[in-house]
Design a protein around this motif. Sequence first.
Motif, mmCIF file in Angstrom:
data_model
loop_
_atom_site.group_PDB
_atom_site.id
_atom_site.type_symbol
_atom_site.label_atom_id
_atom_site.label_comp_id
_atom_site.label_asym_id
_atom_site.label_seq_id
_atom_site.Cartn_x
_atom_site.Cartn_y
_atom_site.Cartn_z
ATOM 1 N N GLU A 1 -26.023 -4.529 -19.511
ATOM 2 C CA GLU A 1 -25.765 -5.212 -20.777
ATOM 3 C C GLU A 1 -24.412 -5.918 -20.809
ATOM 4 O O GLU A 1 -24.276 -6.970 -21.416
ATOM 5 N N ILE A 2 -23.397 -5.307 -20.193
ATOM 6 C CA ILE A 2 -22.039 -5.861 -20.208
ATOM 7 C C ILE A 2 -21.387 -5.679 -18.843
ATOM 8 O O ILE A 2 -21.845 -4.885 -18.019
ATOM 9 N N ASN A 3 -20.298 -6.405 -18.638
ATOM 10 C CA ASN A 3 -19.542 -6.334 -17.393
ATOM 11 C C ASN A 3 -18.088 -5.973 -17.717
ATOM 12 O O ASN A 3 -17.255 -6.849 -17.908
ATOM 13 N N PRO A 4 -17.787 -4.669 -17.789
ATOM 14 C CA PRO A 4 -16.414 -4.253 -18.104
ATOM 15 C C PRO A 4 -15.552 -4.139 -16.855
ATOM 16 O O PRO A 4 -16.027 -3.799 -15.765
ATOM 17 N N ASN A 5 -14.258 -4.436 -17.027
ATOM 18 C CA ASN A 5 -13.259 -4.219 -15.981
ATOM 19 C C ASN A 5 -12.054 -3.598 -16.658
ATOM 20 O O ASN A 5 -11.565 -4.125 -17.660
ATOM 21 N N VAL A 6 -11.583 -2.476 -16.116
ATOM 22 C CA VAL A 6 -10.529 -1.713 -16.766
ATOM 23 C C VAL A 6 -9.435 -1.407 -15.747
ATOM 24 O O VAL A 6 -9.677 -0.744 -14.750
ATOM 25 N N GLU A 7 -8.225 -1.928 -16.008
ATOM 26 C CA GLU A 7 -7.100 -1.740 -15.089
ATOM 27 C C GLU A 7 -6.028 -0.877 -15.736
ATOM 28 O O GLU A 7 -5.486 -1.242 -16.784
ATOM 29 N N PRO A 8 -5.697 0.266 -15.125
ATOM 30 C CA PRO A 8 -4.606 1.088 -15.671
ATOM 31 C C PRO A 8 -3.263 0.405 -15.432
ATOM 32 O O PRO A 8 -2.992 -0.072 -14.326
ATOM 33 N N ILE A 9 -2.447 0.331 -16.488
ATOM 34 C CA ILE A 9 -1.144 -0.316 -16.346
ATOM 35 C C ILE A 9 0.021 0.589 -16.753
ATOM 36 O O ILE A 9 1.170 0.261 -16.491
ATOM 37 N N VAL B 1 -3.349 7.039 -20.533
ATOM 38 C CA VAL B 1 -3.364 5.893 -19.635
ATOM 39 C C VAL B 1 -3.566 4.641 -20.481
ATOM 40 O O VAL B 1 -4.565 4.519 -21.193
ATOM 41 N N THR B 2 -2.597 3.746 -20.435
ATOM 42 C CA THR B 2 -2.754 2.455 -21.097
ATOM 43 C C THR B 2 -3.497 1.546 -20.129
ATOM 44 O O THR B 2 -3.108 1.422 -18.964
ATOM 45 N N VAL B 3 -4.591 0.956 -20.613
ATOM 46 C CA VAL B 3 -5.402 0.103 -19.749
ATOM 47 C C VAL B 3 -5.555 -1.276 -20.367
ATOM 48 O O VAL B 3 -5.553 -1.445 -21.587
ATOM 49 N N HIS B 4 -5.657 -2.259 -19.473
ATOM 50 C CA HIS B 4 -6.038 -3.608 -19.884
ATOM 51 C C HIS B 4 -7.533 -3.699 -19.642
ATOM 52 O O HIS B 4 -7.984 -3.606 -18.500
ATOM 53 N N GLN B 5 -8.271 -3.853 -20.716
ATOM 54 C CA GLN B 5 -9.726 -3.844 -20.637
ATOM 55 C C GLN B 5 -10.262 -5.243 -20.947
ATOM 56 O O GLN B 5 -9.931 -5.825 -21.970
ATOM 57 N N ILE B 6 -11.071 -5.735 -20.022
ATOM 58 C CA ILE B 6 -11.754 -7.009 -20.215
ATOM 59 C C ILE B 6 -13.244 -6.731 -20.140
ATOM 60 O O ILE B 6 -13.722 -6.133 -19.180
ATOM 61 N N VAL B 7 -13.963 -7.143 -21.175
ATOM 62 C CA VAL B 7 -15.410 -6.941 -21.207
ATOM 63 C C VAL B 7 -16.057 -8.308 -21.406
ATOM 64 O O VAL B 7 -15.718 -9.040 -22.342
ATOM 65 N N LYS B 8 -16.981 -8.620 -20.504
ATOM 66 C CA LYS B 8 -17.733 -9.870 -20.605
ATOM 67 C C LYS B 8 -19.218 -9.545 -20.688
ATOM 68 O O LYS B 8 -19.655 -8.486 -20.243
ATOM 69 N N ASP B 9 -19.974 -10.472 -21.260
ATOM 70 C CA ASP B 9 -21.411 -10.316 -21.202
ATOM 71 C C ASP B 9 -21.876 -10.736 -19.811
ATOM 72 O O ASP B 9 -21.067 -11.174 -18.975
ATOM 73 N N LEU B 10 -23.146 -10.617 -19.538
ATOM 74 C CA LEU B 10 -23.647 -10.885 -18.191
ATOM 75 C C LEU B 10 -23.635 -12.368 -17.846
ATOM 76 O O LEU B 10 -23.783 -12.736 -16.680
ATOM 77 N N GLN B 11 -23.406 -13.228 -18.848
ATOM 78 C CA GLN B 11 -23.276 -14.662 -18.596
ATOM 79 C C GLN B 11 -21.818 -15.062 -18.393
ATOM 80 O O GLN B 11 -21.510 -16.224 -18.181
ATOM 81 N N GLY B 12 -20.902 -14.083 -18.483
ATOM 82 C CA GLY B 12 -19.481 -14.359 -18.259
ATOM 83 C C GLY B 12 -18.694 -14.683 -19.510
ATOM 84 O O GLY B 12 -17.509 -15.016 -19.427
ATOM 85 N N ASN B 13 -19.320 -14.589 -20.673
ATOM 86 C CA ASN B 13 -18.622 -14.850 -21.931
ATOM 87 C C ASN B 13 -17.758 -13.652 -22.314
ATOM 88 O O ASN B 13 -18.210 -12.502 -22.253
ATOM 89 N N LEU B 14 -16.536 -13.909 -22.714
ATOM 90 C CA LEU B 14 -15.582 -12.853 -23.061
ATOM 91 C C LEU B 14 -15.973 -12.182 -24.371
ATOM 92 O O LEU B 14 -16.160 -12.844 -25.390
ATOM 93 N N LEU B 15 -16.104 -10.853 -24.334
ATOM 94 C CA LEU B 15 -16.399 -10.066 -25.529
ATOM 95 C C LEU B 15 -15.162 -9.329 -26.037
ATOM 96 O O LEU B 15 -15.001 -9.119 -27.232
ATOM 97 N N MET C 1 -5.630 -4.233 -24.924
ATOM 98 C CA MET C 1 -5.054 -2.990 -24.448
ATOM 99 C C MET C 1 -5.699 -1.830 -25.195
ATOM 100 O O MET C 1 -5.913 -1.890 -26.399
ATOM 101 N N VAL C 2 -6.016 -0.789 -24.428
ATOM 102 C CA VAL C 2 -6.645 0.404 -24.976
ATOM 103 C C VAL C 2 -5.962 1.606 -24.328
ATOM 104 O O VAL C 2 -5.507 1.523 -23.184
ATOM 105 N N LYS C 3 -5.876 2.696 -25.059
ATOM 106 C CA LYS C 3 -5.356 3.940 -24.482
ATOM 107 C C LYS C 3 -6.513 4.882 -24.198
ATOM 108 O O LYS C 3 -7.337 5.148 -25.077
ATOM 109 N N HIS C 4 -6.572 5.364 -22.973
ATOM 110 C CA HIS C 4 -7.536 6.387 -22.576
ATOM 111 C C HIS C 4 -6.769 7.694 -22.458
ATOM 112 O O HIS C 4 -5.758 7.756 -21.757
ATOM 113 N N ILE C 5 -7.228 8.712 -23.125
ATOM 114 C CA ILE C 5 -6.548 10.003 -23.161
ATOM 115 C C ILE C 5 -7.401 11.009 -22.391
ATOM 116 O O ILE C 5 -8.564 11.232 -22.741
ATOM 117 N N TYR C 6 -6.812 11.601 -21.366
ATOM 118 C CA TYR C 6 -7.548 12.509 -20.484
ATOM 119 C C TYR C 6 -7.088 13.943 -20.636
ATOM 120 O O TYR C 6 -5.900 14.220 -20.761
#
Length: 122
Positions: free
Chosen positions: A59-67, A79-93, A97-102
């Motif tokens: 459904e989506i193409n997420p990429n998540v980089e810890p910074i 972990v502060t992450v830069h999250q980029i989520v696109k649809d399968l056609q490459g459109n930016l959703l 920045m998001v925080k992931h807490i582990y």
Amino acid sequence: MKNQIQNLIKKAYSAFNSRDIDTALSTFHLDVQWPKAFEGGYVTGHDAIREYWTRQWTEINPNVEPIGFNERQNETFEVTVHQIVKDLQGNLLFDGMVKHIYVIEDNLLRRMDIELEQTIKN
């Protein structure tokens, strides 16, 4: 310990971004709890995460980089992450920045929670 945790987390994100589920799961506790970010709730365990990610990637193409990494006082790891989520056609959703807490248990990722960066407007 902090470097060991950072390396574990970097391995998990790298595997996730390359869609290598087995390597990502090798960083997770067997009873891991994982948030279903776009649906709400959690999935528990390796099989449920495999199913969730496999479906998510149709459904989506997420990429998540810890910074950024921060050990919190309550023994969680932020972990502060830069999250980029696109649809399968490459459109930016989403691009932000998001925080992931582990929670770490037995040197594995036991639980992850998401904290969105929020700005307060007056």
